[in-house]
Design a protein around this motif. Structure first.
Motif, PDB file in Angstrom:
ATOM      1  N   PRO A 180       0.996  -1.210   0.068  1.00  0.00           N
ATOM      2  CA  PRO A 180       0.435   0.407   0.158  1.00  0.00           C
ATOM      3  C   PRO A 180       0.434   1.870  -0.008  1.00  0.00           C
ATOM      4  O   PRO A 180       2.161   0.866   0.342  1.00  0.00           O
ATOM      5  N   TYR A 181       0.270   2.554  -0.558  1.00  0.00           N
ATOM      6  CA  TYR A 181       1.428   3.314  -0.462  1.00  0.00           C
ATOM      7  C   TYR A 181      -0.396   4.649   0.160  1.00  0.00           C
ATOM      8  O   TYR A 181      -1.290   4.393  -0.368  1.00  0.00           O
ATOM      9  N   PHE A 182       0.439   6.071   0.425  1.00  0.00           N
ATOM     10  CA  PHE A 182      -0.324   6.897   0.400  1.00  0.00           C
ATOM     11  C   PHE A 182      -0.006   8.184  -0.351  1.00  0.00           C
ATOM     12  O   PHE A 182       1.211   8.716  -0.740  1.00  0.00           O
ATOM     13  N   ALA A 183      -1.032   8.780  -0.730  1.00  0.00           N
ATOM     14  CA  ALA A 183      -1.127   9.760  -1.716  1.00  0.00           C
ATOM     15  C   ALA A 183      -1.503  11.092  -0.485  1.00  0.00           C
ATOM     16  O   ALA A 183      -2.358  11.043   0.603  1.00  0.00           O
ATOM     17  N   LEU A 184      -1.384  12.455  -1.224  1.00  0.00           N
ATOM     18  CA  LEU A 184      -2.150  13.220  -0.137  1.00  0.00           C
ATOM     19  C   LEU A 184      -2.458  14.079  -1.109  1.00  0.00           C
ATOM     20  O   LEU A 184      -2.806  15.036  -2.261  1.00  0.00           O
TER      21      LEU A 184
END
Length: 350
Positions: A180-184
């Motif tokens: 997974p990864y986060f985006a702003l």
């Protein structure tokens, strides 16, 4: 023009013949069988990383430790937490300290009892849950903290990281494994690539250059000498720039603060900080950004550079590190520094 073309053809032909002879010569040094066996070395390296048996698929984290694994000094319990064997004189205090992080907190290259969470358990006489996972990015570490904290309800959280964990948070695939990864988005963290899709077969992600030159022992030899062989074989897929990755740090630390746990964020350092002087300032700058965001979010911080730097100057890198990770002496220094910081800040009072 014909004369120039002929000379160019002669030079190119000479270079090709020379490279072929060098390739065959290197193969002969590996034994006659290397002349007939030409596997793709990049693919072999990727398969070894993916197929080591330590991890299982996790739809939210990408991968997680295999519960119940027992393998050459490495043991996980039924929850996938690394065992922290100690022999306390009295029963361990509860609730536990929860440790999350990457391979440094996990204790790669040392036995269960030598990892710093196990040493921390002995120093504090409080049970320590080692939920750190090798190869995690700082994004996965935060998600792991959120999930495990709800399960074990710890007295305190210790979140360890190295600077490279920030780079990993800029990826959707690391070492061939989807994550997974986060985006702003408008200042808000949004989780992407979840449920995490199955990781692609290692052969499917080879570049054209890796397909063309991955079988060459000559290329492999040269890249090893230049220190580029690791980068040649890894399988990462980047989804954001380093600048975008750094913009995630303060929101991630605020997310950790939202767990409402006494939290200590610990910056650790790999051995190359002392083996490569040009590498050290880059690493320290990234670590300072993480620690700054943690402090701004109201979290306690500990920078291990000072204690490790003093020990390296006194005893040398080899006394503290195995290859890339701290050896028993390095983990002892980390555990003592963390225990002292927890006590100084009275984070285990409840």
């Amino acid at each position: 023009m014909k004369d120039i073309a002929g000379r160019i053809a002669l030079i190119v032909g000479s270079l090709l013949v020379g490279l072929i002879l060098l390739e065959l010569g290197i193969r002969l040094t590996d034994g006659p069988e290397a002349l007939t066996h030409w596997p793709n070395l990049v693919l072999e390296a990727r398969v070894r990383r993916v197929d080591n048996g330590r991890m299982i698929y996790d739809p939210r984290l990408g991968f997680a430790p295999r519960p119940g694994l027992s393998n050459d000094g490495l043991h996980y319990d039924d929850h996938g937490f690394r065992l922290s064997p100690t022999a306390p004189a009295a029963p361990l205090a509860e609730p536990p300290i929860l440790v999350v992080g990457d391979s440094f907190a996990h204790g790669d290259e040392v036995a269960d009892s030598e990892a710093w969470p196990a040493r921390l358990q002995a120093l504090t006489s409080r049970r320590v849950v080692n939920a750190a996972v090798s190869a995690y990015g700082i994004d996965q570490t935060v998600l792991r903290a959120e999930a495990v904290a709800a399960e074990v309800k710890p007295a305190a959280l210790v979140l360890g990281f190295i600077a490279d964990d920030v780079r990993r948070s800029e990826m959707k695939r690391t070492w061939g494994a989807e994550k997974p990864y986060f985006a702003l988005v408008d200042g808000v963290l949004v989780l992407r690539n979840v449920p995490v899709p199955p990781s692609p077969p290692p052969a499917d992600t080879l570049s054209i250059w890796q397909r063309l030159f991955g079988r060459s022992l000559l290329v492999d030899f040269v890249l090893q000498r230049l220190g580029w062989q690791y980068e040649w074989t890894i399988d990462h897929e980047r989804v954001m720039s380093a600048r975008e990755g750094e913009q995630l740090l303060c929101p991630l630390m605020r997310h950790v603060a939202s767990l409402h746990l006494p939290t200590l964020v610990v910056a650790e350092y790999d051995s190359y900080v002392w083996r490569d002087p040009a590498y050290a300032p880059v690493v320290r700058a990234v670590s300072d950004k993480v620690l700054g965001c943690a402090a701004a979010a109201g979290l306690a911080t500990l920078d291990m550079f000072g204690p490790m730097e003093a020990a390296v100057k006194q005893r040398g890198v080899e006394a503290l590190y195995r290859v890339a990770h701290p050896g028993p002496e390095g983990t002892r220094i980390a555990a003592e520094a963390i225990a002292a910081e927890l006590q100084k800040r009275r984070m285990l009072a409840r």
